[in-house]
Design an enzyme around this catalytic site. Structure first.
Site, PDB file in Angstrom:
ATOM      1  N   GLY A  20      -1.728   7.936  -1.481  1.00 22.07           N
ATOM      2  CA  GLY A  20      -0.655   9.012  -0.826  1.00 22.07           C
ATOM      3  C   GLY A  20       0.351   9.144  -2.271  1.00 22.07           C
ATOM      4  O   GLY A  20       0.765  10.329  -2.547  1.00 22.07           O
ATOM      5  N   ARG A  24       0.930   5.495  -7.707  1.00 20.03           N
ATOM      6  CA  ARG A  24      -0.167   4.641  -7.575  1.00 20.03           C
ATOM      7  C   ARG A  24      -1.670   5.160  -8.133  1.00 20.03           C
ATOM      8  O   ARG A  24      -2.309   4.351  -8.494  1.00 20.03           O
ATOM      9  CB  ARG A  24      -0.323   4.216  -5.937  1.00 20.03           C
ATOM     10  CG  ARG A  24      -1.611   3.281  -5.583  1.00 20.03           C
ATOM     11  CD  ARG A  24      -1.769   2.996  -3.997  1.00 20.03           C
ATOM     12  NE  ARG A  24      -0.473   2.919  -3.571  1.00 20.03           N
ATOM     13  CZ  ARG A  24      -0.144   3.275  -2.426  1.00 20.03           C
ATOM     14  NH1 ARG A  24      -1.161   3.970  -1.687  1.00 20.03           N
ATOM     15  NH2 ARG A  24       0.851   3.225  -1.715  1.00 20.03           N
ATOM     16  N   ARG A  43       3.656  19.865  -9.425  1.00 16.33           N
ATOM     17  CA  ARG A  43       4.316  19.232  -8.172  1.00 16.33           C
ATOM     18  C   ARG A  43       4.475  17.652  -8.538  1.00 16.33           C
ATOM     19  O   ARG A  43       4.822  16.701  -7.677  1.00 16.33           O
ATOM     20  CB  ARG A  43       3.841  19.347  -6.795  1.00 16.33           C
ATOM     21  CG  ARG A  43       3.990  20.959  -6.439  1.00 16.33           C
ATOM     22  CD  ARG A  43       3.436  20.961  -4.844  1.00 16.33           C
ATOM     23  NE  ARG A  43       3.669  22.412  -4.564  1.00 16.33           N
ATOM     24  CZ  ARG A  43       4.565  22.811  -3.628  1.00 16.33           C
ATOM     25  NH1 ARG A  43       4.875  21.960  -2.825  1.00 16.33           N
ATOM     26  NH2 ARG A  43       4.434  24.020  -3.339  1.00 16.33           N
ATOM     27  N   ARG A  87      -9.448   7.519   0.652  1.00 13.73           N
ATOM     28  CA  ARG A  87      -8.124   7.062   0.768  1.00 13.73           C
ATOM     29  C   ARG A  87      -7.962   5.674   0.470  1.00 13.73           C
ATOM     30  O   ARG A  87      -8.682   4.787   1.055  1.00 13.73           O
ATOM     31  CB  ARG A  87      -7.659   7.673   2.088  1.00 13.73           C
ATOM     32  CG  ARG A  87      -6.009   7.142   2.257  1.00 13.73           C
ATOM     33  CD  ARG A  87      -5.394   7.832   3.513  1.00 13.73           C
ATOM     34  NE  ARG A  87      -4.264   7.047   3.812  1.00 13.73           N
ATOM     35  CZ  ARG A  87      -3.258   6.671   3.465  1.00 13.73           C
ATOM     36  NH1 ARG A  87      -3.049   7.195   1.997  1.00 13.73           N
ATOM     37  NH2 ARG A  87      -2.157   6.047   3.992  1.00 13.73           N
ATOM     38  N   SER A  90      -1.323   2.609   2.129  1.00 13.71           N
ATOM     39  CA  SER A  90      -0.733   1.358   2.745  1.00 13.71           C
ATOM     40  C   SER A  90      -0.417   1.919   4.167  1.00 13.71           C
ATOM     41  O   SER A  90      -0.494   2.929   4.612  1.00 13.71           O
ATOM     42  CB  SER A  90       0.613   1.308   1.986  1.00 13.71           C
ATOM     43  OG  SER A  90       1.467   2.521   2.351  1.00 13.71           O
ATOM     44  N   ASP A 204       3.483  -3.621   5.462  1.00 22.29           N
ATOM     45  CA  ASP A 204       4.458  -4.123   6.336  1.00 22.29           C
ATOM     46  C   ASP A 204       3.875  -4.400   7.688  1.00 22.29           C
ATOM     47  O   ASP A 204       2.972  -4.038   7.877  1.00 22.29           O
ATOM     48  CB  ASP A 204       5.718  -3.192   6.301  1.00 22.29           C
ATOM     49  CG  ASP A 204       5.274  -1.887   6.826  1.00 22.29           C
ATOM     50  OD1 ASP A 204       4.947  -1.037   6.141  1.00 22.29           O
ATOM     51  OD2 ASP A 204       5.539  -1.314   8.014  1.00 22.29           O
ATOM     52  N   ARG A 217       4.173  -1.684  -3.453  1.00 21.91           N
ATOM     53  CA  ARG A 217       3.397  -0.482  -2.765  1.00 21.91           C
ATOM     54  C   ARG A 217       2.786   0.268  -3.801  1.00 21.91           C
ATOM     55  O   ARG A 217       1.737   0.946  -3.708  1.00 21.91           O
ATOM     56  CB  ARG A 217       4.000   0.428  -1.795  1.00 21.91           C
ATOM     57  CG  ARG A 217       4.397  -0.642  -0.630  1.00 21.91           C
ATOM     58  CD  ARG A 217       5.436   0.296   0.237  1.00 21.91           C
ATOM     59  NE  ARG A 217       6.020  -0.803   1.244  1.00 21.91           N
ATOM     60  CZ  ARG A 217       6.422  -0.644   2.554  1.00 21.91           C
ATOM     61  NH1 ARG A 217       6.029   0.625   2.976  1.00 21.91           N
ATOM     62  NH2 ARG A 217       7.131  -1.540   2.869  1.00 21.91           N
TER      63      ARG A 217
HETATM   64  O1  LIG Z   1       1.095   4.431   0.736  1.00 24.00           O
HETATM   65  P1  LIG Z   1       0.476   5.899   1.156  1.00 24.00           P
HETATM   66  O2  LIG Z   1      -0.875   6.071   0.787  1.00 24.00           O
HETATM   67  O3  LIG Z   1       1.266   7.019   1.004  1.00 24.00           O
HETATM   68  O4  LIG Z   1       0.401   5.595   2.963  1.00 24.00           O
HETATM   69  C1  LIG Z   1       1.399   5.375   3.725  1.00 24.00           C
HETATM   70  O5  LIG Z   1       2.811   5.307   3.024  1.00 24.00           O
HETATM   71  C2  LIG Z   1       3.594   6.516   3.310  1.00 24.00           C
HETATM   72  C3  LIG Z   1       4.850   6.166   4.153  1.00 24.00           C
HETATM   73  O6  LIG Z   1       5.470   5.380   3.259  1.00 24.00           O
HETATM   74  C4  LIG Z   1       2.623   7.327   4.124  1.00 24.00           C
HETATM   75  O7  LIG Z   1       1.787   8.190   3.340  1.00 24.00           O
HETATM   76  C5  LIG Z   1       1.673   6.394   4.753  1.00 24.00           C
HETATM   77  O8  LIG Z   1       0.309   6.700   5.383  1.00 24.00           O
HETATM   78  O1  LIG Z   2       3.042   5.046   7.581  1.00 24.51           O
HETATM   79  C1  LIG Z   2       3.265   3.901   7.487  1.00 24.51           C
HETATM   80  C2  LIG Z   2       2.899   3.181   6.486  1.00 24.51           C
HETATM   81  C3  LIG Z   2       3.238   1.928   6.293  1.00 24.51           C
HETATM   82  N1  LIG Z   2       4.076   1.331   7.555  1.00 24.51           N
HETATM   83  C4  LIG Z   2       4.618   1.890   8.306  1.00 24.51           C
HETATM   84  O2  LIG Z   2       4.997   1.412   9.425  1.00 24.51           O
HETATM   85  N2  LIG Z   2       3.853   3.226   8.515  1.00 24.51           N
END
Ligand SMILES: O=P(O)(O)O[C@H]1O[C@H](CO)[C@@H](O)[C@H]1O
Ligand SMILES: O=c1cc[nH]c(=O)[nH]1
Length: 232
Positions: A20, A24, A43, A87, A90, A204, A217
């Site tokens: 995402g 990263r 972007r 994908r 996190s 988390d 992250r």
């Molecule tokens: O770390 P990424 O890949 O962005 O994934 C998680 O982190 C983001 C939220 O902080 C959302 O995109 C969620 O899916």
């Molecule tokens: O989308 C997410 C990603 C990490 N932790 C969350 O609680 N939500």
């Protein structure tokens, strides 16, 4: 060139890792790939192509949420002929047994997003992982001695739920963790008959309140990436 990706035809590999977070993506490219070229800065949603163990592979940031990943998946498939979309995200744990930094392989994705209900006129579509990629990910993890969990995940449209405790309903039905893109990715891949898989690292825990840092992250979660890189 597509609307959101400025790469020329041929600059993106058939297999693309999809974090995402665009930073990263940069960390993955700089840490693991050789002969790296940045093909997208539109972007600031960075995309890179390089080689890993001699094979061409790309890594593309997707942004957060189903609408954002759906745009990148659509353009990668239709404008750049991408066949394997993996994908590397996190997620927040919904289970006591799933700890910080554990890796979850998403077999299927439940969702709070209404997009598939609209698409299928009120009926339920079950977004699922590609079996070949799933099997290879499990075999790769086993060969590397990395423990993974596999099961249903929740793709949520919101990061901050109105009722924090609402996660317990999903938890009781065995959903392992929450993130925000997998159901969109699996649906777009199914629509275009290409392969998709989500690997998630627990950043988390909604159960214990533990958290990793923003820096972690962005720049760690290496075991998940090392599995994903072998799937090309
Ligand atoms: O770390 P990424 O890949 O962005 O994934 C998680 O982190 C983001 C939220 O902080 C959302 O995109 C969620 O899916
Ligand atoms: O989308 C997410 C990603 C990490 N932790 C969350 O609680 N939500």
């Amino acid at each position: 060139m597509s609307i959101h990706i400025e790469a020329k035809k041929g600059e993106i590999a058939e297999t693309v890792l999809l974090p995402g977070d665009p930073l990263r993506a940069q960390w993955i490219a700089e840490t693991y790939l050789e002969d790296v070229q940045c093909y997208n800065r539109v972007r600031n949603m960075f995309g890179f192509t390089g080689t890993y163990k001699g094979k061409k592979i790309s890594v593309q940031g997707t942004g957060m949420g189903v609408p954002s990943i759906s745009i990148y998946a659509h353009e990668l498939i239709n404008d750049y002929n991408v066949k394997n979309l993996i994908r590397v995200g996190s997620a927040g744990s919904y289970q006591k047994s799933i700890k910080l930094r554990d890796i979850v392989v998403a077999m299927a994705a439940s969702s709070t997003s209404g997009i598939n209900q609209a698409r299928f006129e009120g009926a339920d579509f079950a977004p699922t992982a590609n079996f070949g990629l799933f099997q290879k990910a499990i075999e790769t993890a086993n060969a590397k001695g990395i423990e993974v969990k596999a099961g249903n995940v929740l793709t949520s449209d919101e990061f901050y739920a109105d009722e924090f405790e609402s996660y317990q309903k999903w938890s009781k039905f065995g959903v392992l963790c929450v993130e925000m893109e997998t159901s969109g990715l699996y649906t777009i891949a199914a629509k275009h008959q290409v392969n998709a898989l989500s690997l998630l690292t627990i950043s988390d825990s909604l159960v214990t309140g533990e958290k990793t840092t923003t820096e972690e992250r962005q720049n760690t979660f290496s075991e998940m990436v090392e599995i994903a890189l072998e799937l090309g």
